[in-house]
Design a protein around this motif. Structure first.
Motif, PDB file in Angstrom:
ATOM      1  N   ASP A 149      26.097  36.761  26.257  1.00  0.00           N
ATOM      2  CA  ASP A 149      25.319  35.665  26.815  1.00  0.00           C
ATOM      3  C   ASP A 149      24.543  35.060  25.638  1.00  0.00           C
ATOM      4  O   ASP A 149      23.547  35.629  25.192  1.00  0.00           O
ATOM      5  CB  ASP A 149      24.371  36.189  27.892  1.00  0.00           C
ATOM      6  N   GLU A 153      29.544  42.147  37.533  1.00  0.00           N
ATOM      7  CA  GLU A 153      28.816  40.909  37.305  1.00  0.00           C
ATOM      8  C   GLU A 153      28.211  40.926  35.904  1.00  0.00           C
ATOM      9  O   GLU A 153      27.817  41.957  35.385  1.00  0.00           O
ATOM     10  CB  GLU A 153      27.707  40.790  38.363  1.00  0.00           C
ATOM     11  N   TYR A 202      27.901  35.686  36.641  1.00  0.00           N
ATOM     12  CA  TYR A 202      29.336  35.493  36.855  1.00  0.00           C
ATOM     13  C   TYR A 202      29.963  36.842  37.186  1.00  0.00           C
ATOM     14  O   TYR A 202      29.510  37.875  36.709  1.00  0.00           O
ATOM     15  CB  TYR A 202      30.011  34.953  35.591  1.00  0.00           C
ATOM     16  N   LEU A 212      36.338  34.292  35.122  1.00  0.00           N
ATOM     17  CA  LEU A 212      35.005  34.515  35.676  1.00  0.00           C
ATOM     18  C   LEU A 212      34.838  33.635  36.901  1.00  0.00           C
ATOM     19  O   LEU A 212      35.348  32.514  36.942  1.00  0.00           O
ATOM     20  CB  LEU A 212      33.927  34.164  34.655  1.00  0.00           C
ATOM     21  N   THR A 213      34.098  34.134  37.891  1.00  0.00           N
ATOM     22  CA  THR A 213      33.846  33.370  39.108  1.00  0.00           C
ATOM     23  C   THR A 213      32.348  33.292  39.342  1.00  0.00           C
ATOM     24  O   THR A 213      31.641  34.292  39.201  1.00  0.00           O
ATOM     25  CB  THR A 213      34.535  34.038  40.318  1.00  0.00           C
ATOM     26  N   LYS A 214      31.896  32.086  39.705  1.00  0.00           N
ATOM     27  CA  LYS A 214      30.485  31.889  40.055  1.00  0.00           C
ATOM     28  C   LYS A 214      30.429  30.845  41.152  1.00  0.00           C
ATOM     29  O   LYS A 214      30.974  29.748  40.997  1.00  0.00           O
ATOM     30  CB  LYS A 214      29.681  31.434  38.844  1.00  0.00           C
ATOM     31  N   GLU A 215      29.797  31.205  42.265  1.00  0.00           N
ATOM     32  CA  GLU A 215      29.624  30.299  43.400  1.00  0.00           C
ATOM     33  C   GLU A 215      30.955  29.663  43.826  1.00  0.00           C
ATOM     34  O   GLU A 215      31.037  28.470  44.075  1.00  0.00           O
ATOM     35  CB  GLU A 215      28.588  29.232  43.067  1.00  0.00           C
ATOM     36  N   LYS A 261      36.078  29.097  39.628  1.00  0.00           N
ATOM     37  CA  LYS A 261      36.702  29.973  38.650  1.00  0.00           C
ATOM     38  C   LYS A 261      36.671  29.320  37.277  1.00  0.00           C
ATOM     39  O   LYS A 261      36.889  28.118  37.144  1.00  0.00           O
ATOM     40  CB  LYS A 261      38.143  30.275  39.040  1.00  0.00           C
TER      41      LYS A 261
END
Length: 146
Positions: free
Chosen positions: A11, A25, A29, A43-46, A49
């Motif tokens: 990050d 997580e 993500y 990666l998946t967020k909300e 992809k």
């Protein structure tokens, strides 16, 4: 390591990095897949992809070899620094527990914590009189007993 697929993620804004298994997580993500043929991590967020090509990716077999003496010393120095910061926190605040987020940051006891060998300092339980234990991505464990 073994049959478990892990990817090392960084990050950039916080400097935090760690090895993450598929399904875990990191930074908000979820790592949903790793495509070894293209060296892409998904990666998946909300519900969205994101496909990221790993930079300078290196796939290495798990090793039971200990880290070099320099790496061991650097990790131990991180633990010493965190132990001293925790002790100062306990003295100033009159508490017997603290979190990593209360110790590390620009205006806190430790300005910046450098990850040496994929170890995850967030797994440490900071409690008065308890040893600090951290494990590297390769499975080597370091303990510092204050």
């Amino acid at each position: 390591a073994g049959s478990e697929t892990k990817v090392s993620l960084l990050d950039k804004p916080t400097g935090a990095s760690r090895w993450v298994k598929i399904g875990q997580e990191f930074g908000g993500y979820v790592v949903t897949a790793y495509e070894s043929s293209t060296e892409v991590v998904v990666l998946t967020k909300e519900g969205q992809k994101f496909r990221l090509k790993l930079k300078g990716s290196k796939v290495k077999a798990g090793s039971s070899a200990d880290p070099s003496p320099e790496i061991k010393k650097a990790i131990l120095n991180n633990l010493r620094q965190l132990a001293a910061a925790a002790d100062q926190f306990y003295l100033e605040k009159g508490k017997s527990q603290v979190t990593l987020d209360e110790l590390v940051g620009d205006t806190k006891y430790v300005k910046r914590l450098v990850i040496i060998d994929g170890e995850d300092y967030r797994q440490i339980v900071f409690a008065l009189g308890k040893p600090l234990i951290v494990t590297t991505a390769g499975g080597f464990t370091t303990t510092y007993a204050p």
